[in-house]
Write a protein that holds these residues in place. Structure first.
Motif, mmCIF file in Angstrom:
data_model
loop_
_atom_site.group_PDB
_atom_site.id
_atom_site.type_symbol
_atom_site.label_atom_id
_atom_site.label_comp_id
_atom_site.label_asym_id
_atom_site.label_seq_id
_atom_site.Cartn_x
_atom_site.Cartn_y
_atom_site.Cartn_z
ATOM 1 N N ALA A 198 0.833 -1.200 0.000
ATOM 2 C CA ALA A 198 0.000 0.000 0.000
ATOM 3 C C ALA A 198 0.869 1.252 0.000
ATOM 4 O O ALA A 198 1.903 1.311 0.662
ATOM 5 N N ALA A 199 0.426 2.250 -0.740
ATOM 6 C CA ALA A 199 1.150 3.521 -0.793
ATOM 7 C C ALA A 199 0.874 4.327 0.472
ATOM 8 O O ALA A 199 -0.234 4.303 1.010
ATOM 9 N N PRO A 200 1.864 5.057 0.970
ATOM 10 C CA PRO A 200 1.645 5.881 2.168
ATOM 11 C C PRO A 200 0.729 7.061 1.853
ATOM 12 O O PRO A 200 0.751 7.601 0.747
ATOM 13 N N ALA A 201 -0.045 7.464 2.855
ATOM 14 C CA ALA A 201 -0.960 8.588 2.670
ATOM 15 C C ALA A 201 -0.327 9.911 3.078
ATOM 16 O O ALA A 201 -0.505 10.930 2.405
ATOM 17 N N PRO A 260 7.366 5.808 4.891
ATOM 18 C CA PRO A 260 7.884 4.708 5.709
ATOM 19 C C PRO A 260 9.412 4.734 5.728
ATOM 20 O O PRO A 260 10.048 5.403 4.892
ATOM 21 N N PRO A 261 10.034 4.016 6.648
ATOM 22 C CA PRO A 261 11.496 4.002 6.728
ATOM 23 C C PRO A 261 12.138 3.601 5.404
ATOM 24 O O PRO A 261 11.719 2.623 4.772
ATOM 25 N N LEU A 262 13.117 4.382 4.974
ATOM 26 C CA LEU A 262 13.932 4.166 3.778
ATOM 27 C C LEU A 262 13.219 4.482 2.467
ATOM 28 O O LEU A 262 13.835 4.417 1.405
ATOM 29 N N TRP A 263 11.968 4.869 2.507
ATOM 30 C CA TRP A 263 11.278 5.235 1.273
ATOM 31 C C TRP A 263 11.778 6.574 0.731
ATOM 32 O O TRP A 263 11.448 6.947 -0.396
ATOM 33 N N HIS A 264 12.587 7.285 1.505
ATOM 34 C CA HIS A 264 13.177 8.518 0.974
ATOM 35 C C HIS A 264 14.157 8.211 -0.152
ATOM 36 O O HIS A 264 14.614 9.127 -0.840
ATOM 37 N N ARG A 293 7.957 -4.012 9.274
ATOM 38 C CA ARG A 293 6.928 -2.968 9.456
ATOM 39 C C ARG A 293 5.520 -3.552 9.374
ATOM 40 O O ARG A 293 4.632 -3.185 10.165
ATOM 41 N N HIS A 294 5.300 -4.458 8.437
ATOM 42 C CA HIS A 294 3.953 -5.005 8.245
ATOM 43 C C HIS A 294 3.614 -6.078 9.279
ATOM 44 O O HIS A 294 2.439 -6.253 9.614
ATOM 45 N N ARG A 295 4.629 -6.785 9.769
ATOM 46 C CA ARG A 295 4.338 -7.829 10.766
ATOM 47 C C ARG A 295 4.241 -7.246 12.173
ATOM 48 O O ARG A 295 3.788 -7.943 13.079
ATOM 49 N N ALA A 296 4.670 -6.008 12.353
ATOM 50 C CA ALA A 296 4.542 -5.348 13.664
ATOM 51 C C ALA A 296 3.888 -3.981 13.448
ATOM 52 O O ALA A 296 4.514 -2.941 13.685
ATOM 53 N N PRO A 297 2.632 -3.948 12.973
ATOM 54 C CA PRO A 297 2.001 -2.685 12.586
ATOM 55 C C PRO A 297 1.779 -1.718 13.737
ATOM 56 O O PRO A 297 1.604 -0.514 13.507
ATOM 57 N N ASP A 298 1.771 -2.207 14.972
ATOM 58 C CA ASP A 298 1.534 -1.333 16.124
ATOM 59 C C ASP A 298 2.837 -0.771 16.705
ATOM 60 O O ASP A 298 2.803 -0.059 17.716
ATOM 61 N N ARG A 299 3.960 -1.087 16.080
ATOM 62 C CA ARG A 299 5.256 -0.628 16.577
ATOM 63 C C ARG A 299 5.903 0.256 15.513
ATOM 64 O O ARG A 299 5.837 -0.045 14.320
ATOM 65 N N ARG A 300 6.530 1.330 15.945
ATOM 66 C CA ARG A 300 7.175 2.265 15.011
ATOM 67 C C ARG A 300 8.639 1.891 14.826
ATOM 68 O O ARG A 300 9.362 1.680 15.795
ATOM 69 N N VAL A 301 9.072 1.803 13.565
ATOM 70 C CA VAL A 301 10.468 1.525 13.281
ATOM 71 C C VAL A 301 11.284 2.789 13.529
ATOM 72 O O VAL A 301 11.044 3.826 12.908
ATOM 73 N N THR A 302 12.244 2.710 14.438
ATOM 74 C CA THR A 302 13.078 3.871 14.774
ATOM 75 C C THR A 302 14.526 3.712 14.313
ATOM 76 O O THR A 302 15.304 4.661 14.407
ATOM 77 N N GLY A 303 14.872 2.521 13.828
ATOM 78 C CA GLY A 303 16.235 2.325 13.364
ATOM 79 C C GLY A 303 16.372 1.084 12.504
ATOM 80 O O GLY A 303 15.624 0.108 12.687
ATOM 81 N N VAL A 304 17.297 1.138 11.572
ATOM 82 C CA VAL A 304 17.622 -0.008 10.729
ATOM 83 C C VAL A 304 19.137 -0.017 10.534
ATOM 84 O O VAL A 304 19.719 0.989 10.118
ATOM 85 N N ASP A 305 19.764 -1.132 10.850
ATOM 86 C CA ASP A 305 21.200 -1.322 10.636
ATOM 87 C C ASP A 305 21.334 -2.511 9.687
ATOM 88 O O ASP A 305 21.037 -3.648 10.074
ATOM 89 N N TYR A 306 21.755 -2.278 8.460
ATOM 90 C CA TYR A 306 21.712 -3.325 7.440
ATOM 91 C C TYR A 306 23.081 -3.570 6.837
ATOM 92 O O TYR A 306 23.934 -2.686 6.778
ATOM 93 N N ARG A 307 23.277 -4.825 6.385
ATOM 94 C CA ARG A 307 24.534 -5.234 5.774
ATOM 95 C C ARG A 307 24.237 -6.117 4.564
ATOM 96 O O ARG A 307 23.455 -7.071 4.665
ATOM 97 N N LEU A 308 24.845 -5.776 3.436
ATOM 98 C CA LEU A 308 24.705 -6.559 2.212
ATOM 99 C C LEU A 308 25.941 -7.440 2.077
ATOM 100 O O LEU A 308 27.059 -6.938 1.918
#
Length: 278
Positions: A37-40, A44-48, A225-240
């Motif tokens: 779904a598109a944000p209204a 969402p995190p990283l969509w920038h 984000r979708h599996r925890a809809p009641d919780r706000r994502v405040t950080g992401v630390d990712y590694r490829l």
């Protein structure tokens, strides 16, 4: 050939300030690519990643489709780039339609010796503000080398089925050329490894089109984000960790603790992320 340190001596680009007013259309397009779904109102995190885009003139691109020069591209000859990972710390999201500012600076540059030769590790730091308030900070890590890696092979074996997992959150995914093309267009990414298969095999020595690293990161973040809809994502630390190729089935896994991964059969971890909830 001189060491990479020789080319990087004195290279300290000044901070770069840019503005944008994130419109809803790129986010609607990204939602279509991700099949969500598109944000209204809020991004969402990283969509920038589909905003604050730079489109160089066509003549400013190199033979690989990537810009030949750029503010934070190190002056290394025959430069090859790999997006290695990053970190996002958010206090608030960006609102769609409101003017925003991004200030990017060089956070670190270090030359290291790897198995296949010298590599330059470059980290950029970007601060995003809206209404005069800092909304989030993102650091991105890139690895650069001069010339092609000798460890690649166009004949690398490929997975043909999904791995098994006991993770509570699971989402299968297989990248295809059309999705890769659309994501390249959305992110102003003209690197040929994502859409030109003859080039990818014959020049870059990959076995197929490369799935964008940011797609893998978004898949992990979106699953959380979708599996925890009641919780706000405040950080992401990712590694490829390893490249994923078009047609390779992968399994995106995660848990309420925020431990996310992209896996291929039989049990290879291609990317990881630690998602923090507020």
């Amino acid at each position: 050939m001189p060491g990479l340190d020789t080319y990087l001596q004195g290279w300290r680009p000044e901070p770069l300030a840019e503005t944008d007013a994130p419109s809803s259309e790129p986010s609607r397009a990204l939602a279509a690519v991700l099949e969500t779904a598109a944000p209204a109102d809020d991004l969402p995190p990283l969509w920038h990643w589909v905003h604050f885009l730079t489109w160089p003139q066509h003549g400013e691109l190199g033979a690989d489709g990537h810009p030949a020069h750029g503010h934070f591209l190190p002056p290394i000859p025959d430069r090859r780039r790999m997006f290695a990972g990053g970190r996002l710390t958010a206090t608030a999201p960006l609102r769609l339609g409101a003017p925003a500012e991004r200030t990017t600076s060089l956070a670190d540059v270090v030359v290291k010796q790897g198995r296949s030769g010298e590599m330059a590790f470059v980290t950029t730091r970007a601060e995003y503000r809206q209404d005069g308030e800092l909304r989030f900070v993102e650091e991105q890590d890139y690895v650069y080398r001069s010339g092609e890696s000798s460890t690649k092979s166009p004949n690398t074996s490929r997975p043909t089925e999904l791995p098994t997992s006991d993770a509570p959150w699971q989402q299968p995914f297989t990248g295809d050329p059309v999705r890769l093309f659309r994501f390249s267009a959305l992110t102003a990414n003209s690197h040929r490894i994502h859409y030109d298969e003859p080039y990818t095999r014959e020049v870059e020595s990959y076995p197929g089109l490369v799935v964008h690293g940011p797609i893998l990161v978004l898949l992990m973040t979106e699953l959380a984000r979708h599996r925890a809809p009641d919780r706000r994502v405040t950080g992401v630390d990712y590694r490829l960790r390893r490249p994923v190729f078009a047609g390779d089935p992968v399994l995106v896994t995660g848990s309420p603790a925020g431990d996310m991964a992209v896996r291929t059969a039989p049990d290879e971890v291609m990317a990881t992320a630690q998602v923090t909830f507020g």
